[in-house]
Design a protein around this motif. Structure first.
Motif, PDB file in Angstrom:
ATOM      1  N   ALA A  89      43.409  43.880  30.244  1.00 39.06           N
ATOM      2  CA  ALA A  89      43.938  43.373  31.816  1.00 39.06           C
ATOM      3  C   ALA A  89      43.209  44.901  32.516  1.00 39.06           C
ATOM      4  N   LEU A  90      43.107  46.162  32.794  1.00 41.66           N
ATOM      5  CA  LEU A  90      42.003  47.052  32.815  1.00 41.66           C
ATOM      6  C   LEU A  90      40.562  46.682  32.626  1.00 41.66           C
ATOM      7  N   MET A  91      39.889  45.931  31.846  1.00 44.70           N
ATOM      8  CA  MET A  91      38.877  45.189  32.538  1.00 44.70           C
ATOM      9  C   MET A  91      39.101  44.007  32.697  1.00 44.70           C
ATOM     10  N   MET A  92      39.862  43.167  33.540  1.00 40.37           N
ATOM     11  CA  MET A  92      39.933  42.316  34.448  1.00 40.37           C
ATOM     12  C   MET A  92      39.885  43.069  35.536  1.00 40.37           C
ATOM     13  N   LEU A  93      40.640  44.201  35.570  1.00 38.43           N
ATOM     14  CA  LEU A  93      41.040  44.380  36.970  1.00 38.43           C
ATOM     15  C   LEU A  93      39.601  44.607  37.273  1.00 38.43           C
ATOM     16  N   ILE A  94      39.058  46.087  36.348  1.00 37.64           N
ATOM     17  CA  ILE A  94      37.720  46.290  36.843  1.00 37.64           C
ATOM     18  C   ILE A  94      36.694  45.039  37.149  1.00 37.64           C
ATOM     19  N   PHE A  95      36.441  43.913  36.644  1.00 34.84           N
ATOM     20  CA  PHE A  95      35.261  43.421  36.689  1.00 34.84           C
ATOM     21  C   PHE A  95      35.232  42.095  37.760  1.00 34.84           C
ATOM     22  N   ASN A  96      36.911  42.423  38.401  1.00 32.84           N
ATOM     23  CA  ASN A  96      37.564  41.338  39.486  1.00 32.84           C
ATOM     24  C   ASN A  96      36.456  40.799  40.636  1.00 32.84           C
ATOM     25  N   PRO A  97      36.223  42.752  40.679  1.00 35.09           N
ATOM     26  CA  PRO A  97      35.453  42.742  42.393  1.00 35.09           C
ATOM     27  C   PRO A  97      34.023  42.022  42.402  1.00 35.09           C
ATOM     28  N   ILE A  98      33.307  42.050  41.000  1.00 32.41           N
ATOM     29  CA  ILE A  98      32.090  42.527  41.044  1.00 32.41           C
ATOM     30  C   ILE A  98      31.848  40.580  40.757  1.00 32.41           C
ATOM     31  N   TYR A  99      31.109  40.047  41.731  1.00 32.51           N
ATOM     32  CA  TYR A  99      30.651  38.613  42.404  1.00 32.51           C
ATOM     33  C   TYR A  99      31.762  38.555  42.204  1.00 32.51           C
ATOM     34  N   ALA A 100      32.481  39.211  43.231  1.00 34.22           N
ATOM     35  CA  ALA A 100      34.483  38.150  42.833  1.00 34.22           C
ATOM     36  C   ALA A 100      34.528  36.583  42.964  1.00 34.22           C
ATOM     37  N   GLY A 101      33.646  36.016  44.598  1.00 34.71           N
ATOM     38  CA  GLY A 101      33.390  35.032  44.267  1.00 34.71           C
ATOM     39  C   GLY A 101      32.798  33.790  43.330  1.00 34.71           C
ATOM     40  N   LYS A 102      32.304  33.978  42.325  1.00 32.63           N
ATOM     41  CA  LYS A 102      31.974  33.075  41.325  1.00 32.63           C
ATOM     42  C   LYS A 102      31.931  33.249  39.668  1.00 32.63           C
ATOM     43  N   LEU A 103      31.670  32.561  39.220  1.00 30.45           N
ATOM     44  CA  LEU A 103      32.083  32.934  37.451  1.00 30.45           C
ATOM     45  C   LEU A 103      33.259  32.667  36.934  1.00 30.45           C
ATOM     46  N   GLN A 104      33.779  31.834  37.902  1.00 33.02           N
ATOM     47  CA  GLN A 104      35.052  31.575  37.827  1.00 33.02           C
ATOM     48  C   GLN A 104      36.193  31.249  36.791  1.00 33.02           C
ATOM     49  N   TRP A 105      35.497  30.142  36.481  1.00 32.45           N
ATOM     50  CA  TRP A 105      35.687  29.742  35.319  1.00 32.45           C
ATOM     51  C   TRP A 105      35.306  30.343  33.920  1.00 32.45           C
ATOM     52  N   LEU A 106      34.415  31.649  34.382  1.00 35.89           N
ATOM     53  CA  LEU A 106      34.300  32.704  33.078  1.00 35.89           C
ATOM     54  C   LEU A 106      35.313  33.626  33.157  1.00 35.89           C
ATOM     55  N   ARG A 107      35.791  33.464  34.226  1.00 35.57           N
ATOM     56  CA  ARG A 107      37.079  34.925  34.664  1.00 35.57           C
ATOM     57  C   ARG A 107      38.272  34.615  33.981  1.00 35.57           C
ATOM     58  N   ILE A 108      38.873  33.269  34.305  1.00 41.38           N
ATOM     59  CA  ILE A 108      39.995  32.623  33.745  1.00 41.38           C
ATOM     60  C   ILE A 108      40.153  33.075  31.845  1.00 41.38           C
ATOM     61  N   ILE A 109      39.309  33.846  30.995  1.00 42.26           N
ATOM     62  CA  ILE A 109      38.863  33.783  29.720  1.00 42.26           C
ATOM     63  C   ILE A 109      40.136  35.372  29.976  1.00 42.26           C
ATOM     64  N   PHE A 110      39.601  36.259  31.136  1.00 43.14           N
ATOM     65  CA  PHE A 110      40.771  37.454  31.041  1.00 43.14           C
ATOM     66  C   PHE A 110      42.132  36.880  31.085  1.00 43.14           C
ATOM     67  N   PRO A 111      42.369  36.266  31.955  1.00 40.96           N
ATOM     68  CA  PRO A 111      43.929  35.601  32.080  1.00 40.96           C
ATOM     69  C   PRO A 111      45.311  35.022  30.361  1.00 40.96           C
ATOM     70  N   LEU A 112      43.755  34.051  29.994  1.00 42.41           N
ATOM     71  CA  LEU A 112      44.501  33.735  29.205  1.00 42.41           C
ATOM     72  C   LEU A 112      44.698  34.239  28.129  1.00 42.41           C
ATOM     73  N   MET A 113      43.240  35.323  27.671  1.00 38.83           N
ATOM     74  CA  MET A 113      43.535  36.640  26.204  1.00 38.83           C
ATOM     75  C   MET A 113      44.631  37.256  26.661  1.00 38.83           C
ATOM     76  N   ILE A 114      44.691  37.967  27.431  1.00 37.59           N
ATOM     77  CA  ILE A 114      45.640  38.794  27.724  1.00 37.59           C
ATOM     78  C   ILE A 114      46.862  38.136  27.312  1.00 37.59           C
ATOM     79  N   LEU A 115      47.649  36.803  27.993  1.00 37.12           N
ATOM     80  CA  LEU A 115      48.658  35.897  27.436  1.00 37.12           C
ATOM     81  C   LEU A 115      49.245  36.101  26.390  1.00 37.12           C
TER      82      LEU A 115
END
Length: 395
Positions: A89-115
């Motif tokens: 969760a900390l990693m997700m909060l840190i990485f989200n602002p980096i290229y925030a408008g891109k790589l969304q389908w890759l970013r969704i791995i974070f909330p799925l894995m945390i869940l």
């Protein structure tokens, strides 16, 4: 025992390989505790590496103290899964602002894995092993906490795809909006690629300005007033929109230089914040420097959900500070003299080749009638130089 020792050895090797004090990004740019690199992109990476190091160290200790392998920790240890979910969760909060408008389908791995990690931790800790008295007492509270967290994670995944423009382009939703709707030419302008090579057989009309001209908040560029003017003028004219976000008077001179051949008419689309650089050059301050949320509250700005919700309630104090800054700027003789010189240079650059020059004045959109403190001196300035000037505040 040998299997666990091998896994601890490989964890140590990974730590050494990814350790921020040993990674070189080229050109001597080390991401470590030195220089001015503890900011923005580098500081986010440093924080991510520190979290990963801490999690790997915890995993090594858990392996040495436990009786199972790394896989057994994921299968049977609720505490290990919970801590792993927290670290992710900390990693997700840190990485989200980096290229925030891109790589969304890759970013969704974070909330799925945390869940996944937190759900399994909840199952192992309060469902599968529910015999202990303290577990039974904490079970209702843990159930509510897990349910709330699960809903937030689902919302986080949804809001990773929600785009919405904002005034200052500082929100994660705004980054998504720009990634979807803001395509630029090689010269950095939001116009059709073929306009980079003007048609010399047609009369050229050039608009210069900032985000108001570029169409900030307008999804389809064809809905901008410059494009609508092209439709009204017909094929004998070719209209160019050289608006750029955050451009100042000096940058607007560059926008003219990009245009070859020189236009028959150049129109400056002026907005009240164009005076900011002139004001800051003589020492005036906006009053908003360093207005940031303290840690750890600032971490939540890395959440697409909380970032979106927090910006539904803008910082009114920052807005008041900036309005006060603009009012002081237009009433300061030294600022106005410096700014007038910049505007004169801009006009000379436009008309030096025989091109005609005109100005359109944009008021503050949420304070149209209160913009007179800026519009009045600008009308007077351009009228004194015999420049056609259209004030849009009555419209």
């Amino acid at each position: 025992m040998l299997k666990r020792e091998n896994q601890v050895f490989w964890i140590g090797a990974i730590v050494l390989l990814i350790n921020p004090w040993t990674m070189d990004f080229g050109g001597g740019m080390y991401v470590g505790l030195r220089g001015n690199y503890l900011m923005n992109f580098q500081s986010n990476l440093l924080a991510a590496y520190c979290i990963l190091d801490a999690w790997l160290l915890y995993a090594a200790v858990a392996l040495l103290l436990g009786k199972g392998s790394f896989g057994d920790l994921f299968k049977n240890s609720a505490s290990f899964l919970a801590i792993s979910g927290f670290a992710m969760a900390l990693m997700m909060l840190i990485f989200n602002p980096i290229y925030a408008g891109k790589l969304q389908w890759l970013r969704i791995i974070f909330p799925l894995m945390i869940l996944f990690l937190t759900s399994k931790a909840f199952f192992l800790g309060f469902v599968k092993q529910s015999g202990a008295t303290w577990r039974m007492r904490l079970r209702p509270l843990a159930t509510v906490g897990w349910a709330i967290l699960s809903v937030l994670l689902v919302l986080e995944g949804i809001f990773m795809f929600v785009g919405k423009s904002s005034i200052n382009d500082t929100t994660l939703a705004s980054k998504i909006w720009f990634a979807r709707h803001w395509q630029l030419t090689e010269d950095g302008f939001r116009e059709a690629a073929e306009l980079s090579k003007p048609d010399v057989s047609r009369s050229q009309l050039l608009f210069i300005g900032d985000s108001f001209l570029a169409g900030h908040g307008i999804k389809n560029p064809s809905d901008r007033f410059s494009d609508l003017i092209q439709l009204r003028l017909g094929s004998h004219w070719q209209v160019h929109n050289h608006g750029q976000n955050g451009s100042n008077t000096e940058m607007q001179s560059d926008q003219i230089d990009w245009h070859v051949p020189k236009p028959k008419l150049t129109v400056l689309c002026w907005y009240v914040n164009d005076i900011q650089d002139a004001a800051e050059s003589v020492g005036l301050k906006t009053g908003n420097t360093g207005r940031k949320a303290p840690f750890p509250i600032s971490l939540f700005h890395g959440s697409y959900v909380f970032n979106f919700l927090s910006n539904l309630f803008p910082d009114t104090q920052a807005g008041e500070n900036y309005l006060n800054f603009l009012q002081r700027s237009f009433s300061d003789e030294m600022v106005m003299a410096h700014y007038a010189h910049s505007l004169e240079d801009l006009q000379s650059n436009c008309t030096g080749n025989g091109s005609k020059f005109a100005v359109v004045l944009f008021p503050i959109m949420n304070l149209v009638h209160g913009s007179e403190f800026a519009l009045q001196p600008m009308r007077r300035f351009w009228q004194g130089r015999n420049v056609p000037c259209l004030d849009l505040s009555p419209v």
